[in-house]
Design a protein around this motif. Structure first.
Motif, PDB file in Angstrom:
ATOM      1  N   SER A 311       0.876  -1.292  -0.141  1.00  0.00           N
ATOM      2  CA  SER A 311      -0.150  -0.076   0.077  1.00  0.00           C
ATOM      3  C   SER A 311       0.749   1.377   0.014  1.00  0.00           C
ATOM      4  O   SER A 311       0.508   2.255  -0.309  1.00  0.00           O
ATOM      5  N   GLY A 312       2.028   1.017   0.936  1.00  0.00           N
ATOM      6  CA  GLY A 312       2.703   2.481   0.630  1.00  0.00           C
ATOM      7  C   GLY A 312       3.416   2.633  -0.679  1.00  0.00           C
ATOM      8  O   GLY A 312       3.674   4.047  -0.916  1.00  0.00           O
ATOM      9  N   SER A 313       3.703   1.678  -1.415  1.00  0.00           N
ATOM     10  CA  SER A 313       4.185   1.970  -2.846  1.00  0.00           C
ATOM     11  C   SER A 313       3.301   2.731  -3.736  1.00  0.00           C
ATOM     12  O   SER A 313       3.549   3.724  -4.317  1.00  0.00           O
ATOM     13  N   GLY A 314       1.902   2.287  -3.539  1.00  0.00           N
ATOM     14  CA  GLY A 314       0.799   2.762  -4.237  1.00  0.00           C
ATOM     15  C   GLY A 314       0.849   4.361  -3.804  1.00  0.00           C
ATOM     16  O   GLY A 314       0.778   5.348  -4.575  1.00  0.00           O
ATOM     17  N   ALA A 315       0.725   4.535  -2.567  1.00  0.00           N
ATOM     18  CA  ALA A 315       0.576   5.879  -1.759  1.00  0.00           C
ATOM     19  C   ALA A 315       1.743   6.973  -2.388  1.00  0.00           C
ATOM     20  O   ALA A 315       1.693   7.972  -2.640  1.00  0.00           O
ATOM     21  N   ALA A 316       2.912   6.362  -2.417  1.00  0.00           N
ATOM     22  CA  ALA A 316       4.054   7.053  -2.863  1.00  0.00           C
ATOM     23  C   ALA A 316       3.956   7.414  -4.190  1.00  0.00           C
ATOM     24  O   ALA A 316       4.579   8.636  -4.476  1.00  0.00           O
ATOM     25  N   VAL A 317       3.529   6.449  -5.075  1.00  0.00           N
ATOM     26  CA  VAL A 317       3.398   7.061  -6.525  1.00  0.00           C
ATOM     27  C   VAL A 317       2.464   7.998  -6.637  1.00  0.00           C
ATOM     28  O   VAL A 317       2.581   9.071  -7.439  1.00  0.00           O
ATOM     29  N   ALA A 318       1.344   8.038  -5.922  1.00  0.00           N
ATOM     30  CA  ALA A 318       0.335   9.103  -6.065  1.00  0.00           C
ATOM     31  C   ALA A 318       0.907  10.636  -5.417  1.00  0.00           C
ATOM     32  O   ALA A 318       0.727  11.530  -6.064  1.00  0.00           O
ATOM     33  N   ALA A 319       1.569  10.483  -4.338  1.00  0.00           N
ATOM     34  CA  ALA A 319       2.040  11.742  -3.506  1.00  0.00           C
ATOM     35  C   ALA A 319       3.231  12.239  -4.497  1.00  0.00           C
ATOM     36  O   ALA A 319       3.087  13.297  -4.481  1.00  0.00           O
ATOM     37  N   LEU A 320       4.077  11.416  -4.982  1.00  0.00           N
ATOM     38  CA  LEU A 320       5.152  12.063  -5.762  1.00  0.00           C
ATOM     39  C   LEU A 320       4.463  12.518  -7.039  1.00  0.00           C
ATOM     40  O   LEU A 320       4.839  13.699  -7.547  1.00  0.00           O
ATOM     41  N   MET A 321       3.618  11.976  -7.867  1.00  0.00           N
ATOM     42  CA  MET A 321       3.185  12.568  -8.879  1.00  0.00           C
ATOM     43  C   MET A 321       1.950  13.780  -8.540  1.00  0.00           C
ATOM     44  O   MET A 321       2.334  14.704  -9.563  1.00  0.00           O
ATOM     45  N   VAL A 340       3.169  19.444 -29.985  1.00  0.00           N
ATOM     46  CA  VAL A 340       4.576  18.912 -29.631  1.00  0.00           C
ATOM     47  C   VAL A 340       4.583  17.386 -28.987  1.00  0.00           C
ATOM     48  O   VAL A 340       3.752  16.762 -28.800  1.00  0.00           O
ATOM     49  N   ALA A 341       5.990  16.949 -29.548  1.00  0.00           N
ATOM     50  CA  ALA A 341       6.002  15.387 -29.101  1.00  0.00           C
ATOM     51  C   ALA A 341       6.239  15.387 -27.492  1.00  0.00           C
ATOM     52  O   ALA A 341       7.036  15.989 -27.188  1.00  0.00           O
ATOM     53  N   PRO A 342       5.545  14.244 -26.958  1.00  0.00           N
ATOM     54  CA  PRO A 342       5.890  14.290 -25.606  1.00  0.00           C
ATOM     55  C   PRO A 342       7.236  13.570 -25.360  1.00  0.00           C
ATOM     56  O   PRO A 342       7.673  12.887 -26.017  1.00  0.00           O
ATOM     57  N   THR A 343       7.613  13.887 -24.139  1.00  0.00           N
ATOM     58  CA  THR A 343       8.873  13.533 -23.792  1.00  0.00           C
ATOM     59  C   THR A 343       8.837  13.084 -22.181  1.00  0.00           C
ATOM     60  O   THR A 343       7.834  13.171 -21.697  1.00  0.00           O
ATOM     61  N   LEU A 344       9.528  12.080 -22.107  1.00  0.00           N
ATOM     62  CA  LEU A 344       9.445  11.255 -20.730  1.00  0.00           C
ATOM     63  C   LEU A 344      10.312  11.948 -19.644  1.00  0.00           C
ATOM     64  O   LEU A 344      11.452  11.936 -19.608  1.00  0.00           O
ATOM     65  N   PRO A 345       9.793  12.584 -18.677  1.00  0.00           N
ATOM     66  CA  PRO A 345      10.384  13.229 -17.710  1.00  0.00           C
ATOM     67  C   PRO A 345      10.844  12.010 -16.680  1.00  0.00           C
ATOM     68  O   PRO A 345      10.215  11.071 -16.261  1.00  0.00           O
ATOM     69  N   LEU A 346      12.231  12.117 -16.507  1.00  0.00           N
ATOM     70  CA  LEU A 346      12.952  11.031 -15.828  1.00  0.00           C
ATOM     71  C   LEU A 346      12.414  10.873 -14.285  1.00  0.00           C
ATOM     72  O   LEU A 346      12.250   9.775 -13.823  1.00  0.00           O
ATOM     73  N   TRP A 347      12.363  11.851 -13.597  1.00  0.00           N
ATOM     74  CA  TRP A 347      11.914  11.764 -12.078  1.00  0.00           C
ATOM     75  C   TRP A 347      10.583  11.171 -11.858  1.00  0.00           C
ATOM     76  O   TRP A 347      10.177  10.294 -11.112  1.00  0.00           O
ATOM     77  N   PRO A 348       9.557  11.633 -12.677  1.00  0.00           N
ATOM     78  CA  PRO A 348       8.128  10.963 -12.570  1.00  0.00           C
ATOM     79  C   PRO A 348       8.151   9.707 -12.835  1.00  0.00           C
ATOM     80  O   PRO A 348       7.278   8.986 -12.428  1.00  0.00           O
ATOM     81  N   ALA A 349       8.813   9.303 -14.019  1.00  0.00           N
ATOM     82  CA  ALA A 349       9.020   8.002 -14.389  1.00  0.00           C
ATOM     83  C   ALA A 349       9.702   7.063 -13.321  1.00  0.00           C
ATOM     84  O   ALA A 349       9.228   5.984 -13.117  1.00  0.00           O
ATOM     85  N   ALA A 350      10.627   7.523 -12.775  1.00  0.00           N
ATOM     86  CA  ALA A 350      11.221   6.856 -11.516  1.00  0.00           C
ATOM     87  C   ALA A 350      10.422   6.493 -10.467  1.00  0.00           C
ATOM     88  O   ALA A 350      10.339   5.417  -9.981  1.00  0.00           O
ATOM     89  N   CYS A 351       9.587   7.649 -10.017  1.00  0.00           N
ATOM     90  CA  CYS A 351       8.521   7.418  -9.136  1.00  0.00           C
ATOM     91  C   CYS A 351       7.380   6.440  -9.512  1.00  0.00           C
ATOM     92  O   CYS A 351       6.902   5.685  -8.657  1.00  0.00           O
ATOM     93  N   VAL A 352       6.873   6.323 -10.762  1.00  0.00           N
ATOM     94  CA  VAL A 352       6.056   5.288 -11.130  1.00  0.00           C
ATOM     95  C   VAL A 352       6.658   3.672 -11.274  1.00  0.00           C
ATOM     96  O   VAL A 352       5.715   2.919 -10.757  1.00  0.00           O
TER      97      VAL A 352
END
Length: 385
Positions: A311-321, A340-352
């Motif tokens: 549950s903490g992993s899901g809550a962490a993903v939501a809070a960081l996003m 414009v073409a979408p780019t992958l932001p590194l920190w949000p991708a890491a939190c996902v």
């Protein structure tokens, strides 16, 4: 080295270390909250991949665990419907890259602002794609919770005040999978007998046995619930009943007002306090309402360390996003006008990617538990028979 790897590996599920079903729902709701905060198709695709990987790694062989594919198909259907509406009904997004033009339908004056047909631009389709993909991701995340959380065990974990409503929800959710299983079983039996199982004729001949089986299950369920004393409540003082109603109703109103404050731009100051007060009042009302329930729980599920991690992993993903949505809005919401073409932001991708933690810490479904617990091994004499 082998002993160290065995210690890090997630154990097989048994009665003592079974993961609480509520942890799967908290994890899935966290992923869904993260999906609601972005329209970046790369991040949404990453969320879908995380949910799919966890389902593939920790899904059991139970009938209710096969619902994930249906939610994926539903998400794709919703995405297609959103694109069709954008093509034929238009979109408020202006655009300069015209793809094709449909015949325009003249509407009366009272339908101003609505158009059918006309010019279809690339900006319109991209905006509809982003919007539909976000809704499809939400549906897939909820499908992951349905495929991983045992509904019978989740019903056991509900508060006493919600038990009756929970029974109705569980029966409604499990009716369709049981109906599909009966239909597949009867069609297989007809194929073995050389009888047609497709078309209108085959469906009509299979429909009556399926409905008969559903009726028999309903009667058996009603008899079992009556034999177990379902619906019987304990007598409580009138003051407790009135206090329970006031706390529950006031808590729900507080939750709605606090949620609106968090979503609105002007209510950020009062939204969180009102939401916390509403949640506290609602929990107090549920606790008092549970005093009317006289049921007992056999082997209740324990919210252990692994449930906290899931549950903490899901809550962490939501809070960081949510945090990145305020600090980096351009990365989470790629522009449509100009296109414009979408780019992958590194920190949000890491939190996902934190959402992958349940695939490694949740118990393995190799010895998945049924609602009645694990079956005892058969004796050699029974096996010989």
């Amino acid at each position: 080295m082998s002993s160290a790897r065995a210690g890090l590996r997630a154990p097989e599920a048994n009665r003592s270390n079974a993961l609480h079903p509520g942890a799967w729902w908290v994890w899935a709701l966290g992923l869904g909250t993260a999906a609601s905060r972005t329209t970046n198709p790369l991040l949404l695709g990453l969320l879908v991949g995380v949910a799919g990987y966890v389902v593939a790694a920790r899904r059991s062989e139970a009938p209710w665990a096969r619902s994930y594919g249906a939610f994926v198909k539903l998400g794709l259907f919703v995405l297609g419907i959103r694109l069709v509406f954008a093509v034929f009904l238009g979109s408020p997004i202006p655009g300069s890259h015209t793809l094709f033009t449909l015949p325009d339908v003249d509407l009366p004056e009272w339908a101003q602002g609505v158009r059918i047909g006309g010019r279809v631009t690339a900006e319109t389709l991209v905006f509809a794609l982003y919007d539909g993909l976000k809704l499809a991701t939400l549906l897939i995340c909820m499908g992951a919770a349905n495929a991983l959380a045992n509904p019978a065990r989740l019903l056991k974990s509900l508060p006493g005040a919600l038990y009756e409503a929970g029974v109705a929800v569980v029966v409604a959710l499990t009716f369709a999978p049981q109906l599909i299983a009966d239909l597949q079983r009867l069609r297989a039996a007809r194929r073995l007998r050389g009888r047609p199982d497709r078309g209108i004729r085959g469906l009509l001949q299979v429909g009556l046995p399926v409905l008969e089986g559903a009726l028999e299950r309903s009667v058996a369920l009603a008899a079992a619930m009556d034999a177990r004393g379902y619906g019987r409540t304990a007598a409580v003082p009138p003051l407790v009943r009135h206090t329970t109603s006031a706390l529950t109703l006031g808590g729900l109103i507080g939750v709605c007002a606090g949620t609106y404050g968090l979503l609105a731009a002007e209510g950020a100051g009062f939204g969180l306090p009102v939401l916390l007060v509403g949640v506290g009042a609602a929990l107090g009302g549920l606790w008092l309402g549970g005093r009317r329930s006289v049921r007992t729980r056999y082997r209740p599920d324990v919210w252990g360390v692994r449930a906290w991690l899931v549950s903490g992993s899901g809550a962490a993903v939501a809070a960081l996003m949510i945090r990145f949505a305020s600090t980096d809005p351009a990365g989470l919401h790629p522009g449509v006008v100009p296109l414009v073409a979408p780019t992958l932001p590194l920190w949000p991708a890491a939190c996902v990617l934190l959402g992958l933690l349940p695939a490694f810490v949740a118990p393995s479904p190799a010895a998945a538990l049924s609602p009645r617990g694990p079956r005892s091994p058969r004796s050699p004499r029974k096996e010989a028979r």
